[in-house]
Design a protein around this motif. Structure first.
Motif, PDB file in Angstrom:
ATOM      1  N   UNK A 131     -19.539  24.159  43.546  1.00  0.00           N
ATOM      2  CA  UNK A 131     -20.751  24.321  44.136  1.00  0.00           C
ATOM      3  C   UNK A 131     -20.896  23.705  45.495  1.00  0.00           C
ATOM      4  N   UNK A 132     -21.464  24.340  46.699  1.00  0.00           N
ATOM      5  CA  UNK A 132     -21.190  23.641  47.878  1.00  0.00           C
ATOM      6  C   UNK A 132     -21.597  22.286  48.018  1.00  0.00           C
ATOM      7  N   UNK A 133     -22.676  21.634  47.305  1.00  0.00           N
ATOM      8  CA  UNK A 133     -23.022  20.354  47.173  1.00  0.00           C
ATOM      9  C   UNK A 133     -21.735  19.498  46.907  1.00  0.00           C
TER      10      UNK A 133
ATOM     11  N   UNK B 234     -36.105  21.683  45.806  1.00  0.00           N
ATOM     12  CA  UNK B 234     -37.556  21.853  46.235  1.00  0.00           C
ATOM     13  C   UNK B 234     -38.472  21.728  44.989  1.00  0.00           C
ATOM     14  N   UNK B 235     -38.232  22.558  44.092  1.00  0.00           N
ATOM     15  CA  UNK B 235     -39.034  22.927  43.040  1.00  0.00           C
ATOM     16  C   UNK B 235     -39.148  21.484  42.033  1.00  0.00           C
ATOM     17  N   UNK B 236     -38.311  20.761  41.860  1.00  0.00           N
ATOM     18  CA  UNK B 236     -38.388  19.876  40.846  1.00  0.00           C
ATOM     19  C   UNK B 236     -38.521  18.581  41.538  1.00  0.00           C
ATOM     20  N   UNK B 237     -39.351  17.562  40.644  1.00  0.00           N
ATOM     21  CA  UNK B 237     -39.666  16.407  41.138  1.00  0.00           C
ATOM     22  C   UNK B 237     -39.013  15.237  40.293  1.00  0.00           C
ATOM     23  N   UNK B 238     -38.948  15.862  38.650  1.00  0.00           N
ATOM     24  CA  UNK B 238     -38.658  14.694  37.710  1.00  0.00           C
ATOM     25  C   UNK B 238     -37.286  14.766  37.491  1.00  0.00           C
ATOM     26  N   UNK B 239     -36.489  13.582  37.787  1.00  0.00           N
ATOM     27  CA  UNK B 239     -35.064  13.563  37.683  1.00  0.00           C
ATOM     28  C   UNK B 239     -34.430  14.134  36.353  1.00  0.00           C
ATOM     29  N   UNK B 240     -35.248  14.159  35.336  1.00  0.00           N
ATOM     30  CA  UNK B 240     -34.508  14.597  34.069  1.00  0.00           C
ATOM     31  C   UNK B 240     -34.212  15.995  34.176  1.00  0.00           C
ATOM     32  N   UNK B 241     -35.146  16.680  35.109  1.00  0.00           N
ATOM     33  CA  UNK B 241     -34.960  18.158  34.874  1.00  0.00           C
ATOM     34  C   UNK B 241     -33.889  18.727  36.163  1.00  0.00           C
ATOM     35  N   UNK B 242     -33.262  17.815  36.813  1.00  0.00           N
ATOM     36  CA  UNK B 242     -32.467  18.331  37.683  1.00  0.00           C
ATOM     37  C   UNK B 242     -31.287  19.076  37.199  1.00  0.00           C
ATOM     38  N   UNK B 243     -30.641  20.021  38.014  1.00  0.00           N
ATOM     39  CA  UNK B 243     -29.383  20.379  37.503  1.00  0.00           C
ATOM     40  C   UNK B 243     -28.344  19.516  38.247  1.00  0.00           C
ATOM     41  N   UNK B 244     -27.130  19.897  37.967  1.00  0.00           N
ATOM     42  CA  UNK B 244     -26.105  18.908  38.563  1.00  0.00           C
ATOM     43  C   UNK B 244     -26.024  18.738  40.114  1.00  0.00           C
ATOM     44  N   UNK B 245     -26.335  19.782  40.450  1.00  0.00           N
ATOM     45  CA  UNK B 245     -26.010  19.866  41.978  1.00  0.00           C
ATOM     46  C   UNK B 245     -27.010  18.715  42.476  1.00  0.00           C
ATOM     47  N   UNK B 246     -28.325  18.952  42.151  1.00  0.00           N
ATOM     48  CA  UNK B 246     -29.235  17.710  42.755  1.00  0.00           C
ATOM     49  C   UNK B 246     -29.151  16.635  42.146  1.00  0.00           C
TER      50      UNK B 246
END
Lengths: 309, 298
Positions: A131-133, B234-246
């Motif tokens: 992934x880019x990140x 942009x869409x998510x604010x709850x850390x538990x819902x993040x995918x790996x990249x975020x």
């Protein structure tokens, strides 16, 4: 023979229309919901804004129709324009190098009797999966003066460490991440396209005394023209939407501002400053710009690659 | 048995047939250049694998490509960080990418099949709309998509990331190109004469013939969703819902204040890319990327 008014024929004709529409329905609904409507909504928002209405100290802020003033603000904003300037510098490094390296590797892979071709092909393709990140994170640590292998060696030699995330090295450093992740994918597209060229062409050329360089230059490169145009288009669109790489590198350097590229500024306007109308107008400008550039490139390429023949 | 002009599933773009043995010597310069390219591409991956074995102090004091002694500690720290947040992020990525790309492949295949094999009013208009969608940068859509999602109260939910990933104009375009070349009209006509309905023609005749194309769309979309950053950011604010990249990005940005998080970000990156690299190596034989380069000619 059935006549035109045969109800069975009519039913079958109707069914033939119903089936494709049914197959298209899920895609159509999603297209409307997540492409067409958001674009329409962004355009709508871009013409609106907060204006103080009423007079005196008791005027209230109200969302109203403001015409083109968000667009005027977008084009008058030096940071947005500077973002495009930085994007241009970045793109001038990233796009030609990505395509040039991809084409070089693809041509080398396509040569007969090259050792290690299979290994190299897989190795060069691997960064596509990163992934880019995460790619920015990896390169970021390789760049960071405290963890960079280059600086480790420099320090051992008693030389000053250099920071590639500052000054004139910043653009090549950011572009390098895009090149690293993009070369393999483009190489594979060009390589598969090269392998589709019939071998008789090469044999005829060899009989005429052409060497591999002539074959590459006169036959292979012109014939993969359409694939080159396609990869160029992807690279260009990718450049205009650069966001994740500089955002990830930002914590590691002071040289990347919050508005370094247009998308970063749009993000800040929308989510830090809460100016959705301005962000919408800038989004529309960016999307239109991309569309225009893409169509121009395709037009130009069509004349070049197909017009001559 | 598939028909003669259906593409053979053994066309393998990434692992072509080994070149025939020849007594003439190998070329040296091309090999050298290719190996340099391979080195350039592998170094950061090798670096992250090596760095993930280092403890925090080793990270800043030992040579970058010298292995350290902290691998197990790092792994334990990673999976216990924030009450097992990392595992949750990995699971989220898998849900978004797995479910999203499966559904997207099916939706694209149906649409591509309809566009390639039926004549109906509006077909040309639909096709141009899809081409326009291909040219439109998906990421500039993220902000209007967010605005709309928050209007209907879906922003912050799994759906807000999943639903926009289901539509891929490029996937539909590839499916159309593939269906046009892989499904002979005669076969469709024969099935119709045998009394098959359109739904049955699609499931029993078209789908099996389109499998190689579907695998390509699936993999492209899987990597696309797995690698996506801006949309979930942009869409998510709850850390538990993040995918790996975020998730890894937030780790890194916190890490600039607390360097102890650097080693977590590094081992997290290593753990995050290994499954994808393995998947790529295993599945590369099924990719038909010639679809992409071939498509533009038609």
């Amino acid at each position: 023979m059935s006549t035109v008014t045969d109800p069975r024929t009519a039913r079958r004709t109707r069914r033939r229309w119903v089936a494709p529409y049914t197959f298209l329905l899920p895609a159509g609904l999603l297209y409307l919901g997540f492409l067409a409507v958001p674009i329409g909504y962004a355009i709508f928002l871009s013409f609106r804004g907060l204006r103080v209405s009423g007079t005196g100290p008791f005027g209230v802020q109200e969302e109203t129709w403001v015409g083109l003033s968000n667009y005027a603000a977008t084009f008058a904003d030096p940071e947005f324009l500077a973002g495009f300037g930085r994007l241009a510098v970045y793109g001038f490094i990233a796009v030609p190098l990505t395509l040039g390296l991809a084409l070089t590797f693809a041509l080398l892979l396509d040569l007969p009797r090259v050792a290690g071709a299979r290994f190299a092909r897989t190795a060069i393709f691997i960064p596509y999966a990163v992934p880019g990140v995460i790619a920015s994170l990896l390169w970021g640590f390789l760049y960071l003066p405290s963890t960079s292998p280059l600086n480790f060696v420099l320090r051992r030699l008693g030389l000053d460490p250099i920071n590639v995330l500052d000054g004139s090295m910043l653009f090549p450093s950011v572009a390098n991440i895009a090149i690293w992740t993009g070369v393999g994918f483009n190489m594979i597209i060009l390589y598969t396209s090269l392998r589709g060229i019939p071998g008789e062409l090469y044999e005829a050329a060899r009989l005429d005394g052409a060497n591999e360089w002539h074959i590459a230059y006169r036959i292979k490169i012109p014939l993969v023209g359409p694939a080159l145009v396609l990869t160029g288009l992807f690279a260009l669109i990718g450049t205009l939407q650069v966001y994740g790489e500089p955002t990830t590198l930002r914590p590691m350097t002071n040289s990347i501002s919050q508005t370094w590229v247009p998308l970063m500024k749009i993000y800040r306007d929308a989510f830090v400053r809460d100016d959705l109308s301005l962000a919408a107008a800038s989004s529309v400008v960016l999307a239109l710009g991309t569309l225009i550039v893409s169509v121009l490139l395709l037009r130009l390429a069509q004349r070049r690659t197909f017009g001559e023949s | 048995m598939s028909t003669a002009n259906a593409p053979r599933p053994t066309v393998i773009p990434l692992t072509g047939p080994a070149p025939a043995r020849s007594r003439r010597p190998h070329r040296v310069l091309p090999t050298l250049v290719l190996l340099l390219g391979a080195l350039y591409c592998l170094v950061p991956v090798a670096w992250v694998v090596i760095a993930s074995t280092k403890s925090n102090s080793e990270l800043f004091t030992t040579f970058t490509f010298a292995p350290g002694s902290g691998l197990l500690d790092n792994l334990r720290d990673l999976f216990s960080y924030g009450g097992g947040q990392f595992g949750q992020w990995a699971l989220n990525s898998l849900i978004f990418a797995g479910f999203g790309s499966l559904a997207c492949t099916l939706i694209s295949t149906m649409a591509g099949f309809a566009l390639a094999k039926y004549a109906f009013p509006g077909r040309q208009a639909v096709f141009y709309a899809i081409l326009g969608g291909v040219l439109l940068p998906g990421i500039t859509l993220a902000i209007p998509q967010y605005l709309l999602m928050s209007e209907i109260g879906l922003a912050g939910s799994y759906w807000s990331v999943l639903l926009p990933s289901l539509i891929s104009p490029f996937g539909i375009y590839l499916a159309r190109v593939y269906a046009a070349s892989a499904i002979p009209n005669d076969t469709m006509e024969a099935a119709r004469i045998d009394g098959a309905h359109d739904a049955r023609i699609f499931t029993a005749v078209a789908l099996p013939m389109m499998v190689p194309g579907m695998v390509t769309i699936f993999l492209l979309q899987f990597v696309g969703i797995w690698n996506n950053f801006l949309l979930p950011f942009i869409m998510l604010s709850d850390e538990r819902m993040y995918p790996l990249t975020v998730g890894l990005y937030t780790l890194l940005s916190k890490g600039s204040g607390t360097p102890s998080l650097y080693s977590l970000a590094i081992i997290g990156a290593a753990v995050a890319i290994i499954p994808l690299v393995v998947m790529m190596l295993v599945l590369q034989r099924y990719w038909r990327l010639d679809l992409i380069s071939g498509g533009i000619k038609g």
